[in-house]
Design a protein around this motif. Structure first.
Motif, PDB file in Angstrom:
ATOM      1  N   UNK A   1       0.840  -1.200   0.000  1.00  0.00           N
ATOM      2  CA  UNK A   1       0.000   0.000   0.000  1.00  0.00           C
ATOM      3  C   UNK A   1       0.873   1.247   0.000  1.00  0.00           C
ATOM      4  N   UNK A   2       1.887   1.259   0.838  1.00  0.00           N
ATOM      5  CA  UNK A   2       2.775   2.410   0.905  1.00  0.00           C
ATOM      6  C   UNK A   2       3.484   2.634  -0.435  1.00  0.00           C
ATOM      7  N   UNK A   3       4.032   1.560  -1.004  1.00  0.00           N
ATOM      8  CA  UNK A   3       4.740   1.708  -2.275  1.00  0.00           C
ATOM      9  C   UNK A   3       3.776   2.120  -3.386  1.00  0.00           C
ATOM     10  N   UNK A   4       2.575   1.572  -3.346  1.00  0.00           N
ATOM     11  CA  UNK A   4       1.556   2.009  -4.301  1.00  0.00           C
ATOM     12  C   UNK A   4       1.335   3.510  -4.227  1.00  0.00           C
ATOM     13  N   UNK A   5       1.260   4.037  -3.012  1.00  0.00           N
ATOM     14  CA  UNK A   5       0.993   5.464  -2.853  1.00  0.00           C
ATOM     15  C   UNK A   5       2.105   6.313  -3.462  1.00  0.00           C
TER      16      UNK A   5
END
Length: 561
Positions: free
Chosen positions: A258-262
């Motif tokens: 999720x963090x990397x997606x953001x």
């Protein structure tokens, strides 16, 4: 342009999330270092050095305090006289030239005494919830000695030597988020100045750079006395902080989808917004052309001895020549000029060149893209919860959405599963070993999401479309992590790498570079396919120079002096 909704769509995950492209990303105005320097200048942060107690042997401690609008943060630095034989960049080292912690507030004498008993020990010591990070650094021995000797002799160091290396010290770890007793991320996540990713670590490194500048001047003074020259600020400006980063960072982007997606989605949204600009004003065109020329200078300083990076740098320099020629004849007043330029790059440039251009077109449009930085943290705790009510058919569709490319691979073929990620008991570091040559399979870490997705998809073939995924997981709990990742894909379309992370030809340095580019790192220099050296804050203003005029574009050199 006031419309913030792009007419031109973001590039899709299938294009962006390939390892070769992720391993070609460059810093941009969304990078975490530049976010921090912009904020500190905008909010008029004040910086002090209340303590600098270091002897002529380079042993002692110093405190550097950053005073923000509501809170203060202090770097407590310990300098050591380290014998050369003890100097190592390995994470298992036990001694360093300097060790640091970022203190939440202003430390008392008692705090510093407590920290002096623990911070120099790093992993072997313990810090408290009053500390936000723990780090250490070693000297770049030859450049350090050269600069000390030059200043002590009353001379300035040769700028070319500075540009060649880029830093006097390099960190070998900057730990945060609860490591070794330090404050958890949740402690500071709601503070505006630390809410964006890695702002604690970026502040620690920014203050460390100032300490290193002061320490080298101090050591030169101790050697040269009254004949010592003061380091020219124009030379000091291009002394960054080096960093040695190995395999320990690679699993991060797999473990934090999720963090990397953001991060990726924000960058892609920013690129799409600029591509959607219908017309470029003369002022924006001039800004872009100026930054482009400065980026060419930066690339000319970039050196590497690694074969992969040598080839990429050669391709990038060819790309820049082609882009220079194209800009000479291209009319940027045309309709959607930035989109046309990006489309041209996809037909003519390497991925390295394409991604540099994608970063550069953002520079004239801070008003369009800078606000997106508020979306880069991960506050979606609910995304980790498995929805057991989802049907098997729905989960199959989600797996296909993120891993369609992996479902037809022959996972029995050795080349497709040649590697295995594990943690070395001896070195206490993540490792990537040869599955069929080493007895490591039983220690494998779950860092092969593509293989695991294919296995879960095969297992789901025996279940009816209408069955609930909860029932499937009762029988197959070994697939929980894959089902979770598939469901996370609904809110994190850029959360999955679209490549095989255990193949015979995987390059972990691609994963390292992807993450480090968002930090704002430059001068990527792989030392193997598994670790890389970088430079941070090269060109940045020091705290006593920081203002709104120089707080952002410092990463692009204007000219060699």
């Amino acid at each position: 342009m006031t419309d913030t909704h792009p007419q031109i769509a973001r590039r899709g995950p299938a294009q962006v999330m390939r390892l070769s492209r992720l391993g070609s990303l460059h810093q941009c105005r969304l990078s975490f270092m530049r976010q921090l320097t912009r904020r500190m200048a905008r909010e008029n942060w004040r910086f002090t050095r209340p303590v600098f107690d270091i002897d002529t042997n380079g042993v002692g401690h110093a405190v550097y305090t950053a005073h923000g609008p509501e809170r203060a943060y202090s770097l407590v630095a310990f300098a050591h006289d380290l014998p050369p034989e003890q100097r190592s960049d390995r994470v298992i080292a036990e001694a360093w030239d300097a060790t640091f912690t970022l203190f939440d507030g202003i430390p008392t004498t008692e705090d510093i005494e407590r920290l002096s008993q623990n911070v120099p020990l790093q992993e072997a010591g313990r810090v408290s919830e009053n500390e936000l990070s723990l780090s250490r650094a070693n000297r770049s021995v030859r450049l350090w000695a050269y600069v000390v000797d030059a200043l002590a002799a009353g001379k300035q160091p040769d700028p070319e030597q500075i540009y060649k290396v880029g830093y006097l010290m390099r960190t070998t770890a900057v730990y945060g988020s609860g490591k070794f007793g330090a404050a958890d991320r949740e402690t500071t996540a709601d503070r505006p100045e630390l809410s964006a990713p890695f702002q604690t670590e970026m502040l620690s490194v920014y203050l460390t750079r100032t300490f290193v500048r002061d320490l080298v001047q101090h050591m030169a003074q101790a050697k040269g006395g009254d004949e010592t020259a003061s380091l020219d600020p124009a030379i000091a400006q291009w002394l960054g902080i080096g960093n040695s980063t190995g395999l320990g960072m690679a699993p991060f982007i797999i473990n934090h989808p999720v963090l990397f997606n953001n991060w990726i989605m924000v960058r892609e949204e920013a690129i799409a917004r600029v591509r959607s600009v219908p017309h470029a004003t003369p002022d924006r065109m001039a800004q872009f052309r100026a930054i482009f020329e400065r980026s060419r200078l930066s690339v000319s300083w970039w050196r590497s001895d690694h074969p992969v990076q040598i080839d990429k740098l050669a391709a990038l320099r060819t790309d820049l020549d082609m882009l220079t020629a194209e800009l000479t004849q291209r009319d940027l007043t045309e309709h959607h000029p930035w989109d046309a330029l990006i489309c041209w790059s996809e037909d003519h440039l390497s991925e390295e060149g394409q991604e540099l251009l994608a970063s550069l077109i953002l520079e004239p449009y801070g008003d369009l893209v800078d606000g997106l930085v508020d979306c880069m943290a991960d506050s979606n705790a609910g995304a980790q919860m498995i929805d057991g009510s989802m049907s098997v058919a729905q989960v199959r569709a989600l797996i296909r959405q993120s891993f369609d490319w992996a479902l037809d691979l022959d996972w029995q073929e050795q080349a497709n599963c040649a590697r295995a990620w594990y943690v070395s008991e001896e070195k206490l570091e993540p490792r990537l070993g040869e599955r069929f040559e080493e007895p490591i399979a039983e220690y494998e870490q779950p860092l092969a999401p593509a293989r695991d997705a294919a296995a879960a998809y095969r297992a789901l073939e025996d279940w009816a479309d209408t069955d609930k995924i909860a029932a499937f997981l009762l029988h197959h709990p070994e697939h929980r992590h894959t089902i979770r990742r598939a469901q996370i894909g609904r809110v994190a379309p850029y959360g999955e790498i679209r490549d095989n992370t255990i193949s015979a030809n995987v390059l972990p340095i691609d994963m390292l570079r992807a993450k480090l580019s968002f930090f704002g790192a430059t001068q990527f220099d792989p030392r193997s396919d598994r670790w890389v050296r970088i430079c941070m804050y090269s060109g940045a203003p020091y705290p006593d120079e920081l203002n709104t005029e120089n707080a952002d574009l410092w990463v692009y050199p204007e000219a060699l002096q």
